[in-house]
Design a protein around this motif. Structure first.
Motif, PDB file in Angstrom:
ATOM      1  N   ASN A  10       0.853  -1.167   0.000  1.00 46.50           N
ATOM      2  CA  ASN A  10       0.000   0.000   0.000  1.00 46.50           C
ATOM      3  C   ASN A  10       0.902   1.234   0.000  1.00 46.50           C
ATOM      4  O   ASN A  10       1.905   1.267   0.704  1.00 46.50           O
ATOM      5  CB  ASN A  10      -0.877  -0.044   1.258  1.00 46.50           C
ATOM      6  N   ILE A  11       0.555   2.237  -0.749  1.00 46.64           N
ATOM      7  CA  ILE A  11       1.366   3.454  -0.801  1.00 46.64           C
ATOM      8  C   ILE A  11       1.461   4.100   0.582  1.00 46.64           C
ATOM      9  O   ILE A  11       2.462   4.706   0.929  1.00 46.64           O
ATOM     10  CB  ILE A  11       0.823   4.448  -1.848  1.00 46.64           C
ATOM     11  N   TRP A  12       0.442   3.928   1.406  1.00 47.72           N
ATOM     12  CA  TRP A  12       0.450   4.531   2.737  1.00 47.72           C
ATOM     13  C   TRP A  12       1.506   3.900   3.624  1.00 47.72           C
ATOM     14  O   TRP A  12       2.039   4.561   4.513  1.00 47.72           O
ATOM     15  CB  TRP A  12      -0.934   4.434   3.377  1.00 47.72           C
ATOM     16  N   ASP A  13       1.837   2.622   3.383  1.00 43.03           N
ATOM     17  CA  ASP A  13       2.899   1.992   4.161  1.00 43.03           C
ATOM     18  C   ASP A  13       4.218   2.721   3.967  1.00 43.03           C
ATOM     19  O   ASP A  13       4.928   2.993   4.932  1.00 43.03           O
ATOM     20  CB  ASP A  13       3.066   0.528   3.750  1.00 43.03           C
ATOM     21  N   SER A  14       4.548   3.040   2.736  1.00 42.49           N
ATOM     22  CA  SER A  14       5.816   3.719   2.488  1.00 42.49           C
ATOM     23  C   SER A  14       5.769   5.185   2.923  1.00 42.49           C
ATOM     24  O   SER A  14       6.790   5.748   3.311  1.00 42.49           O
ATOM     25  CB  SER A  14       6.206   3.610   1.017  1.00 42.49           C
ATOM     26  N   LEU A  15       4.602   5.799   2.859  1.00 42.54           N
ATOM     27  CA  LEU A  15       4.502   7.206   3.253  1.00 42.54           C
ATOM     28  C   LEU A  15       4.682   7.418   4.750  1.00 42.54           C
ATOM     29  O   LEU A  15       5.107   8.492   5.165  1.00 42.54           O
ATOM     30  CB  LEU A  15       3.172   7.800   2.793  1.00 42.54           C
ATOM     31  N   TRP A  16       4.374   6.423   5.553  1.00 38.40           N
ATOM     32  CA  TRP A  16       4.619   6.594   6.985  1.00 38.40           C
ATOM     33  C   TRP A  16       5.892   5.877   7.414  1.00 38.40           C
ATOM     34  O   TRP A  16       6.550   6.296   8.362  1.00 38.40           O
ATOM     35  CB  TRP A  16       3.428   6.154   7.834  1.00 38.40           C
ATOM     36  N   ALA A  17       6.280   4.796   6.729  1.00 40.32           N
ATOM     37  CA  ALA A  17       7.449   4.027   7.151  1.00 40.32           C
ATOM     38  C   ALA A  17       8.751   4.797   6.938  1.00 40.32           C
ATOM     39  O   ALA A  17       9.633   4.771   7.804  1.00 40.32           O
ATOM     40  CB  ALA A  17       7.494   2.694   6.412  1.00 40.32           C
ATOM     41  N   VAL A  18       8.890   5.473   5.820  1.00 35.74           N
ATOM     42  CA  VAL A  18      10.141   6.176   5.527  1.00 35.74           C
ATOM     43  C   VAL A  18      10.420   7.288   6.548  1.00 35.74           C
ATOM     44  O   VAL A  18      11.521   7.341   7.108  1.00 35.74           O
ATOM     45  CB  VAL A  18      10.137   6.694   4.068  1.00 35.74           C
ATOM     46  N   PRO A  19       9.464   8.172   6.844  1.00 34.24           N
ATOM     47  CA  PRO A  19       9.749   9.182   7.883  1.00 34.24           C
ATOM     48  C   PRO A  19      10.001   8.576   9.266  1.00 34.24           C
ATOM     49  O   PRO A  19      10.834   9.084  10.017  1.00 34.24           O
ATOM     50  CB  PRO A  19       8.491  10.054   7.902  1.00 34.24           C
ATOM     51  N   VAL A  20       9.308   7.489   9.583  1.00 33.45           N
ATOM     52  CA  VAL A  20       9.529   6.834  10.877  1.00 33.45           C
ATOM     53  C   VAL A  20      10.958   6.294  10.957  1.00 33.45           C
ATOM     54  O   VAL A  20      11.629   6.436  11.990  1.00 33.45           O
ATOM     55  CB  VAL A  20       8.482   5.714  11.112  1.00 33.45           C
ATOM     56  N   ILE A  21      11.442   5.707   9.883  1.00 34.02           N
ATOM     57  CA  ILE A  21      12.819   5.199   9.863  1.00 34.02           C
ATOM     58  C   ILE A  21      13.812   6.339  10.039  1.00 34.02           C
ATOM     59  O   ILE A  21      14.763   6.234  10.816  1.00 34.02           O
ATOM     60  CB  ILE A  21      13.093   4.426   8.555  1.00 34.02           C
ATOM     61  N   ILE A  22      13.582   7.448   9.359  1.00 32.80           N
ATOM     62  CA  ILE A  22      14.486   8.600   9.476  1.00 32.80           C
ATOM     63  C   ILE A  22      14.483   9.135  10.909  1.00 32.80           C
ATOM     64  O   ILE A  22      15.540   9.382  11.496  1.00 32.80           O
ATOM     65  CB  ILE A  22      14.092   9.704   8.477  1.00 32.80           C
ATOM     66  N   VAL A  23      13.304   9.295  11.480  1.00 34.37           N
ATOM     67  CA  VAL A  23      13.205   9.848  12.841  1.00 34.37           C
ATOM     68  C   VAL A  23      13.832   8.902  13.866  1.00 34.37           C
ATOM     69  O   VAL A  23      14.601   9.345  14.737  1.00 34.37           O
ATOM     70  CB  VAL A  23      11.728  10.162  13.182  1.00 34.37           C
ATOM     71  N   LEU A  24      13.526   7.612  13.781  1.00 37.05           N
ATOM     72  CA  LEU A  24      14.099   6.656  14.740  1.00 37.05           C
ATOM     73  C   LEU A  24      15.617   6.576  14.614  1.00 37.05           C
ATOM     74  O   LEU A  24      16.325   6.483  15.626  1.00 37.05           O
ATOM     75  CB  LEU A  24      13.483   5.276  14.560  1.00 37.05           C
ATOM     76  N   THR A  25      16.120   6.636  13.405  1.00 34.68           N
ATOM     77  CA  THR A  25      17.564   6.622  13.203  1.00 34.68           C
ATOM     78  C   THR A  25      18.215   7.866  13.804  1.00 34.68           C
ATOM     79  O   THR A  25      19.250   7.780  14.464  1.00 34.68           O
ATOM     80  CB  THR A  25      17.906   6.517  11.706  1.00 34.68           C
ATOM     81  N   GLU A  26      17.590   9.024  13.613  1.00 31.14           N
ATOM     82  CA  GLU A  26      18.111  10.263  14.204  1.00 31.14           C
ATOM     83  C   GLU A  26      18.082  10.216  15.731  1.00 31.14           C
ATOM     84  O   GLU A  26      19.018  10.657  16.385  1.00 31.14           O
ATOM     85  CB  GLU A  26      17.319  11.470  13.707  1.00 31.14           C
TER      86      GLU A  26
END
Length: 92
Positions: A10-26
């Motif tokens: 689902n496109i929504w999976d990538s729209l929330w997963a990518v920012p979450v990965i960036i934030v958690l990594t930071e």
């Protein structure tokens, strides 16, 4: 001949997963003393965890496949933003 598995995402999976990965990594970079060469490995691990356990819990192949895409998009987005900000700050 073996057919490739059908992966429904689902496109929504990538729209929330990518920012979450960036934030958690930071957050992990700021909280823990992590060497810079391990940041992409941590982002990939977070992407795989999100994809396998949240986005595609009943299909391991799809979870692994999409996890690498989510983490790759997060790493690329972070790199692009960082390069753009550095170029903006250094212009005369």
């Amino acid at each position: 001949m073996t057919e490739f598995p059908t992966i429904h995402t689902n496109i929504w999976d990538s729209l929330w997963a990518v920012p979450v990965i960036i934030v958690l990594t930071e957050i992990l970079k700021r909280v823990l003393p992590i060497r810079p060469q391990y940041i992409s490995t941590i982002a990939t691990s977070i992407g795989l965890i999100i994809s396998i356990f949240i986005s595609h819990p009943h299909n391991l192949a799809a979870g692994i496949f999409m996890g690498f895409f989510y983490s790759g998009a997060a790493i690329g987005s972070y790199s692009s933003i960082k390069t753009s900000l550095m170029a903006y700050r250094n212009r005369a």
